[in-house]
Motif scaffolding. Structure first.
Motif, PDB file in Angstrom:
ATOM      1  N   PHE A 179      -2.402  -3.770  -6.511  1.00 52.54           N
ATOM      2  CA  PHE A 179      -1.562  -2.597  -6.316  1.00 52.54           C
ATOM      3  C   PHE A 179      -0.786  -2.203  -7.570  1.00 52.54           C
ATOM      4  N   GLN A 212       2.559   2.034  -3.386  1.00 49.56           N
ATOM      5  CA  GLN A 212       1.597   2.631  -4.315  1.00 49.56           C
ATOM      6  C   GLN A 212       1.265   4.067  -3.932  1.00 49.56           C
ATOM      7  N   ASP A 213       0.890   4.284  -2.670  1.00 54.19           N
ATOM      8  CA  ASP A 213       0.417   5.599  -2.253  1.00 54.19           C
ATOM      9  C   ASP A 213       1.515   6.660  -2.269  1.00 54.19           C
ATOM     10  N   GLN A 260       0.831  -1.197   0.000  1.00 57.39           N
ATOM     11  CA  GLN A 260       0.000   0.000   0.000  1.00 57.39           C
ATOM     12  C   GLN A 260       0.871   1.254   0.000  1.00 57.39           C
ATOM     13  N   THR A 261       1.944   1.241   0.776  1.00 63.49           N
ATOM     14  CA  THR A 261       2.832   2.394   0.874  1.00 63.49           C
ATOM     15  C   THR A 261       3.550   2.655  -0.439  1.00 63.49           C
TER      16      THR A 261
END
Length: 567
Positions: free
Chosen positions: A318, A292-293, A289-290
């Motif tokens: 992702f 990607q974000d 998640q990190t």
């Protein structure tokens, strides 16, 4: 000897085209912060913190001031017992700025281990987290120092921790005898002239960091590293990755280990890149998640971390297309895993690194353009300003290319020494300055190094180095254990797992659960043997030496048979 002349031998010397950094870590960081103050330096997702280089410098200076106002001076040792967080990198930089020696303490350590570590190097202060999962760090400290309950913060005098005076915790509640980190840093000033005065007394070859590495004696040794050791190593690691200020490196590996602290933090800080911590400890989903974000361009990890991300059921959700580079290290990388990482995670320029804590740590590394077959079959070539050679362990002579021998390294990265242990230092570093790694390796005609085994009986479990003798020494304390031998056995998930063969004392009948319960809370979870077998004797040589290889073989046969039976 030149590399051309050395091709008849397994010897290589790194490029000296780029000069070594001669500044201290604090001075170098200040220069970088002045150059690009508004550029994002640090993102800590789980604490919801974002700091520019200028903001990071202000907090570092304020903490450095607080260190001095707590009567901590150049050469004093301060421990940090915590997972990845903002405070960790603040401590790394603030201690370096005033010459205080930061002591990395593994968060998996339990009472016996942390007591040994703090006393071995004489820690005057300790920064600790409060709890993590089932671990209660403050409870462990109160067990070791019950005097905390009745002392004022900074005035501890504990019988079992005689050097420790100050305990600072990362929580929010008031704790008897301790300071909250927020209150501690508030004691300092970002404009304290004492900080620059202290910095002016430092030079690059003074110790700045102690990292514990287990030894064959069974007791951890404190590898003592200088500004020059870790700052230059971080810089050349980043150079191999072609890092720039445009890069954003996701660091899920632990900061207490050289992987996070040097290959992560310092590789970024020496190139003006952005440090990104996805969580306090590794979580595959949060890491994905990190990436990607935060549009991360780099990602570090041991092979088991990459496997966990690739095999996560939500992996296809992702967008990892921003990824370019990173480092896979800690244990050998399976070829198929590397191919998946390159193909499915877009890490086309991922590198492989090899080293040891005592060499700051990286001696060899592949580059972003190393052919894939070399990246999966070797640990790359020698780093700049370093030398490596492969020697016959018996004679010390440098072997021919392709022949196995002990890997030795020499240059700026070799540690200052083991803290308080001149004899062990002399055993590891010979009179000519060569660090003897204890690893068996080969070198080909192009200078690519391949690690083929270990002279020292080390076990690597999921990237954690474990020395069986340390575990054996602990298990000897059990009242029902007469003798014990610990070995590593192959494991598909962690690379290796620990196995203990135990000869019980006459008239006793210990159980596997009893042995594991004895270990819990006293030694790190990864050092607790997965396999425990009770035996009447060990396989011995004629001279009575235990044949550990026969124990390994017997366990491999047993596990292979069980695997067939359950298939």
């Amino acid at each position: 000897m030149s590399n051309t002349e050395a091709r008849l031998q397994s010897y290589a010397c790194g490029s000296t085209a780029q000069a070594l950094i001669t500044q201290t870590l604090g001075d170098f960081f200040d220069t970088m912060a002045a150059r690009q103050g508004e550029h994002e330096a640090l993102v800590v997702r789980h604490q919801n913190r974002r700091l520019s280089y200028a903001a990071l410098k202000r907090e570092v200076d304020q903490l450095a001031s607080a260190l001095l106002r707590s009567d901590l001076r150049k050469g004093d040792r301060v421990g940090i017992w915590a997972h990845n967080c903002t405070e960790w990198v603040l401590m790394q930089l603030a201690t370096a700025k005033v010459g205080v020696i930061l002591v990395n303490i593994n968060p998996a350590y339990r009472t016996a281990e942390v007591e040994y570590a703090l006393n071995k190097v004489g820690c005057k202060a300790l920064v600790t987290m409060t709890t993590f999962k089932t671990s209660d760090y403050l409870a462990m400290l109160r067990e070791l120092a019950p005097e905390l309950a009745a002392c004022a913060p900074g005035e501890l005098h504990a019988a079992r921790l005689p050097d420790l005076r100050l305990v600072v915790h990362l929580g929010t509640a008031e704790e008897p005898g301790m300071l909250r980190f927020a209150d501690w840093i508030a004691r300092g000033s970002a404009d304290d002239p004492a900080v620059s005065e202290a910095a002016a007394t430092l030079h690059a070859h003074e110790p700045i960091n102690i990292q514990f590495t287990s030894g064959t004696t069974g007791f951890p040794k404190g590898a003592t590293l200088t500004h020059s050791n870790i700052l230059n190593n971080g810089y050349f690691i980043g150079e191999a990755m072609k890092l720039t200020e445009a890069d954003r490196l996701c660091i899920p590996v632990p900061l207490y280990h050289c992987f996070g602290m040097v290959l992560g933090n310092l590789a970024c800080l020496t190139h003006g890149a952005t440090i990104v911590y996805p969580n306090d400890a590794f979580d595959p989903l949060l890491t994905l998640q990190t990436v990607q974000d935060e549009a991360c361009t780099g990602l570090h990890g041991v092979p088991t971390m990459f496997i966990a991300m690739l095999d996560h059921p939500r992996f296809p959700e992702f967008d990892l297309s921003t990824l370019r580079t990173g480092i896979m290290a800690g244990s050998p990388c399976p070829t198929e895993v590397m191919k998946r990482v390159v193909r499915d995670m877009h890490l086309r320029e991922i590198t492989i690194a090899y080293g040891m804590t005592e060499t700051a740590p990286v001696s060899c590394q592949s580059s972003t353009d190393t052919p894939l077959d070399k990246r999966v079959s070797t640990v790359g070539q020698v780093q700049p300003h370093l030398e490596v050679k492969i020697v016959d362990p018996a004679s010390g002579a440098t072997v021919e290319p392709g022949a196995p021998g002990e890997l030795c390294t020499r240059g700026y990265s070799v540690m200052h020494g083991y803290w308080g242990d001149a004899d062990k230092t002399a055993e590891a570093i010979d009179p000519e300055g060569w660090m003897h790694t204890g690893d068996l390796a080969t070198m080909d005609a192009e200078g690519y190094v391949n690690i083929v085994g270990r002279i020292k009986d080390m076990v690597i479990r999921g990237g954690e180095n474990i020395y069986p003798r340390e575990v054996e020494e602990f298990l000897y304390r059990h009242p029902m254990v007469q003798d014990v031998q610990v070995v590593g056995v192959p494991d598909p998930k962690y690379g290796e797992e620990l196995c203990a063969w135990i000869i019980p004392k006459a008239g006793t009948a210990p159980s596997e659960d009893a042995i594991r319960d004895f270990c819990k809370g006293q030694i790190a979870h990864y050092k607790i043997p997965r396999y425990i077998r009770f035996v009447p004797s060990f396989p011995l040589t004629i001279t009575g030496k235990v044949q550990k290889f026969k124990i390994r073989e017997a366990m491999q046969q047993e596990l292979a048979l069980k695997s067939v039976q359950t298939a």
